[in-house]
Design an enzyme around this catalytic site. Sequence first.
Site, PDB file in Angstrom:
ATOM      1  N   GLU B  62      -3.465 -30.567 -38.104  1.00  0.00           N
ATOM      2  CA  GLU B  62      -5.044 -30.605 -37.481  1.00  0.00           C
ATOM      3  C   GLU B  62      -5.731 -29.397 -37.740  1.00  0.00           C
ATOM      4  OE1 GLU B  62      -2.260 -32.012 -36.100  1.00  0.00           O
ATOM      5  OE2 GLU B  62      -2.478 -34.282 -35.946  1.00  0.00           O
ATOM      6  N   HIS B 132      -3.160 -39.598 -24.784  1.00  0.00           N
ATOM      7  CA  HIS B 132      -3.751 -40.338 -25.812  1.00  0.00           C
ATOM      8  C   HIS B 132      -5.100 -40.724 -25.575  1.00  0.00           C
ATOM      9  CE1 HIS B 132      -0.297 -39.732 -28.362  1.00  0.00           C
ATOM     10  NE2 HIS B 132      -0.674 -40.601 -29.280  1.00  0.00           N
TER      11      HIS B 132
HETATM   12  C1  LIG Z   1      -0.662 -33.798 -33.305  1.00  0.00           C
HETATM   13  C2  LIG Z   1      -0.592 -35.175 -33.511  1.00  0.00           C
HETATM   14  N1  LIG Z   1      -1.075 -35.812 -34.609  1.00  0.00           N
HETATM   15  C3  LIG Z   1      -0.930 -37.233 -34.914  1.00  0.00           C
HETATM   16  C4  LIG Z   1      -0.241 -37.999 -34.095  1.00  0.00           C
HETATM   17  C5  LIG Z   1      -0.161 -39.259 -34.109  1.00  0.00           C
HETATM   18  N2  LIG Z   1       1.137 -40.041 -34.609  1.00  0.00           N
HETATM   19  C6  LIG Z   1       1.966 -40.270 -33.712  1.00  0.00           C
HETATM   20  S1  LIG Z   1       3.606 -40.441 -34.330  1.00  0.00           S
HETATM   21  C7  LIG Z   1       3.334 -39.871 -35.759  1.00  0.00           C
HETATM   22  C8  LIG Z   1       4.131 -39.771 -36.875  1.00  0.00           C
HETATM   23  C9  LIG Z   1       4.822 -38.723 -36.764  1.00  0.00           C
HETATM   24  O1  LIG Z   1       5.934 -39.009 -37.875  1.00  0.00           O
HETATM   25  P1  LIG Z   1       7.241 -38.264 -37.874  1.00  0.00           P
HETATM   26  O2  LIG Z   1       7.063 -36.964 -37.276  1.00  0.00           O
HETATM   27  O3  LIG Z   1       7.939 -38.143 -39.202  1.00  0.00           O
HETATM   28  O4  LIG Z   1       8.206 -39.226 -36.943  1.00  0.00           O
HETATM   29  P2  LIG Z   1       8.386 -40.472 -37.045  1.00  0.00           P
HETATM   30  O5  LIG Z   1       7.396 -41.512 -36.239  1.00  0.00           O
HETATM   31  O6  LIG Z   1       8.688 -40.974 -38.350  1.00  0.00           O
HETATM   32  O7  LIG Z   1       9.751 -40.773 -36.308  1.00  0.00           O
HETATM   33  C10 LIG Z   1       1.781 -39.606 -35.693  1.00  0.00           C
HETATM   34  C11 LIG Z   1       1.075 -38.854 -36.919  1.00  0.00           C
HETATM   35  C12 LIG Z   1       0.390 -37.301 -32.818  1.00  0.00           C
HETATM   36  N3  LIG Z   1       0.854 -38.059 -32.026  1.00  0.00           N
HETATM   37  N4  LIG Z   1       0.190 -35.999 -32.645  1.00  0.00           N
END
Ligand SMILES: Cc1ncc(C[n+]2csc(CCOP(=O)(O)OP(=O)(O)O)c2C)c(N)n1
Lengths: 352, 352, 325, 325
Positions: B62, B132
């Site tokens: 971000e 959130h």
């Molecule tokens: C700082 C931030 N940006 C965006 C999000 C939205 N978000 C929630 S879960 C996720 C995916 C994260 O992917 P990863 O770390 O690979 O974990 P996975 O869901 O694949 O287990 C995102 C982008 C968030 N929670 N926090």
Amino acid sequence: MPDREITFAQAVREATDLCMAEDPTVYLMGLGVPDPKGVFGTTVGLQEKYGPDRVFDVPTSENAMTGVAVGSALVGMRPILVHQRLDFALLSMEQIVNQAANWHYMFGGRGGNLPLVIRLVVGRGWGQGPQHSQSLQAWFAHVPGLKVVMPTVPYDAKGLLIASIQDNNPVIFIEHRWLHNVKGHVPEGVYSVPLGAARVVREGSDVTIASSSYMTLEALQAAEVMSEDGIEAEVLDIRTLRPLDQEAILDSVGKTGRLIVADTGWKSFGIGAEVVAFTAERAFAKLKHPPHRIGLPDCPSPSTPAIANRFYPRAAEIASAGRAMFGLSPTGIVEEPSVPEDIPDPSFAGPF
Amino acid sequence: MPDREITFAQAVREATDLCMAEDPTVYLMGLGVPDPKGVFGTTVGLQEKYGPDRVFDVPTSENAMTGVAVGSALVGMRPILVHQRLDFALLSMEQIVNQAANWHYMFGGRGGNLPLVIRLVVGRGWGQGPQHSQSLQAWFAHVPGLKVVMPTVPYDAKGLLIASIQDNNPVIFIEHRWLHNVKGHVPEGVYSVPLGAARVVREGSDVTIASSSYMTLEALQAAEVMSEDGIEAEVLDIRTLRPLDQEAILDSVGKTGRLIVADTGWKSFGIGAEVVAFTAERAFAKLKHPPHRIGLPDCPSPSTPAIANRFYPRAAEIASAGRAMFGLSPTGIVEEPSVPEDIPDPSFAGPF
Amino acid sequence: MSSMNAALLRDLYFGMLRIRIIEERIADLYYEQEMRCPVHLCIGQEAVSVGVCENLSVDDYVMSGHRSHGHYLAKGGDLPAMMAEMYGKVTGCCQGKGGSMHLLDRSVGFLGATAIVGSTIPMSVGAARASVMRGEERAVVSFFGEAACEEGVFHESLNFAALERLPVVFVCENNLYSVYSPLGVRQPEGQSVIDLAQGHGIESHEADGNDVVEVYNLSRRLIKEARGGGGPRFVEFKTYRWREHCGPAYDNEIGYRTEVEFQQWKARCPIERLETRLLEEGTLSPPDIKRMRSQVGEEIENAVAYAKQSSFPDESNLMEDVYAP
Amino acid sequence: MSSMNAALLRDLYFGMLRIRIIEERIADLYYEQEMRCPVHLCIGQEAVSVGVCENLSVDDYVMSGHRSHGHYLAKGGDLPAMMAEMYGKVTGCCQGKGGSMHLLDRSVGFLGATAIVGSTIPMSVGAARASVMRGEERAVVSFFGEAACEEGVFHESLNFAALERLPVVFVCENNLYSVYSPLGVRQPEGQSVIDLAQGHGIESHEADGNDVVEVYNLSRRLIKEARGGGGPRFVEFKTYRWREHCGPAYDNEIGYRTEVEFQQWKARCPIERLETRLLEEGTLSPPDIKRMRSQVGEEIENAVAYAKQSSFPDESNLMEDVYAP
Ligand SMILES: Cc1ncc(C[n+]2csc(CCOP(=O)(O)OP(=O)(O)O)c2C)c(N)n1
Ligand SMILES: Cc1ncc(C[n+]2csc(CCOP(=O)(O)OP(=O)(O)O)c2C)c(N)n1
Ligand SMILES: [Mg+2]
Ligand SMILES: [Mg+2]
């Protein structure tokens, strides 16, 4: 030694020292903490005394270092994290607000205590400019879960810092750079000033000036000026912005019927807005005159002293606002500063 | 097609589409922008139309992505950066505030324009919980150099987004998640709604309700309830928090003599504080009754619907506040919601 | 290096000498307390600014941080406007609103320097992306100190630049200190910042930042490769700041570094090194140097005079330029 | 691996099976719309949780992110409290205030999972530093997805952990996606997250996250080394989430990934792979499996019943626990 006078910076250092001596879980970290200047003198000598495990410099990684402090607090430590400028802490708002402030609540009280003090220095003067002087206490005060402290006098700096370190919650402790060299009476030994209590620093019957941090010094000067024309201002040092001592302010306004709020931050959506708003909501009938806010105008902080001096409101502006409430013309008669307007005192000779 | 009705989300998408078609410097980036869900439908199909150079997904970074947007804006692009939750943008406060907001001023107007729109979605319901659903518009509104927009109806969503994209400054465009599916009249083609102008959405003579974003819908409902007892509320949609249309609010209060402010964020040190404060300062004599703020109580947003429903004030609370100004008892008679209280409408079935 | 022509060598020498003389003059004048803003001098580090920027055209972009005087000057930034800025005058490059930490001169592609460690790095990446979107052939150089590599935004920026193969050259000036903090309290022993950049898949180099010819040659290649679509490049130049972190003085006595260390680095003065060589080779003569010195002397005195004689911004300026029209 | 004893293998198998059955039950029940919070299921990724946590004692700490059910359960977190949390009940591990994205059970060293990508990584480092300050021998495991490696705070945390040689094992579950975004739009081609960690001077490994025995053996060594003062360790486990990012459904049809890819990964189901082997070796018999299944079935049904029967928090609870006393 009842009359011992030390500076605000020394008071901060002493509070830290005493808490570290008393409680081995207290530790201190931040950029420059153990360096020769020791964060404006507030941390000098502490690494020598408590060792590099408990007093240490950190990488320029504000966000992670805040998380490190949070993580250690969760398992029983009491970190104090220092930033030489509040502006740098903007890199760590995620940890401070999403995580630290919410922690106790979002885990239903079972997440463990989160005793954490974040010391933030608000810069001013000598061309600090737009990125080294922002006074964003209103942001922190807006967030449930945080406590926000902003002392003026050395006595309170020490007592409130001790209370902050002993508190089991994240506390944002804001130090105005122009207070560090100000001296005041400070008892030796451990004492604490409770978070959440404002303090009457000057009694008066005609107008309440609720102010915070450095603006309290300007408010006191303004009160003297107003007094020459028979207006007696009651000056209330707010001291902690969250919890905010609404009752003390309402009591004073109940007596004077007039309210001025003077804060070091931007006026719009700032500290004064909240103080005026709850007063209007809760003590509307007591107000004999529209309340008045003093704060920074809606622009960034310019570097050049030529206009920075106009950016920062001073005693004359407060006094004029008070006088206007009694139909008197603005005052120009605040004592001419004996030092250039962009420094707090002759000891401050730049560059930082 | 004067009566075309589309949703808020469609209006946002349409504004983006039109600006991109018109101006090749406009581009769109953010987590999930080109994915099948297209940020709640607001970006669907745009990558297909404008290509991956102008519409693209980004790493979960971000802070840097905000800097990337800033850097491109400085050399003439018009980036739109989207965050699916406002809370994620806390990682980028340094870029938004220290850099983007200060830029034009700190370089004496010579730093180039910084046309940047940051779209932030405020979450609510379905157990979004403390990280959130934070509604931190008061932070952004506090900062000179930013503009802050918070539309309610689809018409304004489109018109204000177009104005934001065309603006030469950083604009924070805040979308409440519960508005995305709300439908309203939206003309086709390009039009813009000026930043800095509030809008009277319901005329009334007895009490002014100044509200923003989703709370405007609750305010309108409250106004209907109050009307049943002969209290006619004037509902003013604030629309842009910075610049803030003080005059429109003062005009209305001048007419009604009574002020309620309803905002989606925390009450303390929130939007309502500023509105009440400038009204008290500037129109004190017009006020027939103490002003009243409606906002979130001083706790984080709980996940469980059982208490989240109490966390969020609704029409009944606004109506009761209005009734109290006329000595009437609180109302319970706001229409029972036809869907569970933790969702805006039946189309919202979790999980995000 | 041996094939480098004499004119270029003289340019490099002159560029460094010029920055040195200007910075030293600032240091002297600073004691008058008329420049009332924090200044971060680059004395000792001139070779990086000059060696890199010599490879840039006016269309290329540069961004920097708190220690930007050298970058600004080497990129062709206006000296009188810089001096006036430090004096807080309305004729300053930011009308006095920025001070020493906020220089810019868009007419020469110097897009801005700001005071928060690491923060212009992603902007440089964004400027590069904009250029690519428009099909412009342009390199962007991002200057920063080694402490910036501790900021998360550094990594985020490198990742994105690598992902999109953007024409950015990241230039890290590693002067061993962040304010008074030595590397050892900030970065793991044995780690090198080029390992970090390489972790992001970016071709990375390490070089002597006090050898302007080496700086020039290496950055020439990297800038060319980046501009030509080869993707981002990273380079770390080892160098040393001679004076205190912020302000005009020497401060080796306060204890965070040793006089010995300082003297070792001083012995590697980038300007003297080149001067010795050019004198030996006959590329430069003592009268040439004298002429250059007096030329810069005149330039800086004129700039100082301009700055001192300029007006302060009017108070009415306070509320101007908060927003672009 | 061949030397691994049967009891341990059965434990690993049971641990994975248990998480699978619980997660599948949650998925089924989710359609009732009584669990009214976002859930991120770890079906397909169970081997990582189980293989890592099997090496931890109750004194070791674990932190995690949004997809934390498996980590919580494998670390010994209380199942009924987790279920009640998802139902928003006062008996939930957070009294209903957190929901699925905010689990914790301090009694077993599960210090917390939070909903912002990457944010517990520095906290894990801080918990490790606290342990070191107190002279406690403790390992801290930080679980996160591969998208967290794009966050600056990840790097800042690794740098500090490496600098101070802290006993943290960083466990990255690389499941190729962040929500609907494939790796290719987020990280440069050919780059690996272990290169990033290695750039920080941290010993790093990459392994098959669907092979619980490999996960166990590798993390056993890394945890031991970290706990013993060897400094931080990093490991990336390649794995795959079967269901949608958030919620109970399969979503291969919506277009961000292919059914083929999914089937390939499904064929590498960590549970089936071990089951096949253990059946072949005779370490496990079909009746054993049946017994295990019914044991977990009973456990989850009890937990669900507990959750459903529990009360919601009282409205008066709203303003409680904002501050610690
Ligand atoms: C700082 C931030 N940006 C965006 C999000 C939205 N978000 C929630 S879960 C996720 C995916 C994260 O992917 P990863 O770390 O690979 O974990 P996975 O869901 O694949 O287990 C995102 C982008 C968030 N929670 N926090
Ligand atoms: C985010 C942030 N943290 C801290 C500071 C305070 N600060 C100003 S300059 C500086 C030193 C940076 O060191 P380096 O990047 O190595 O540059 P150098 O000063 O050595 O040229 C620091 C820490 C800052 N400006 N911004
Ligand atoms: Mg350095
Ligand atoms: Mg993933």
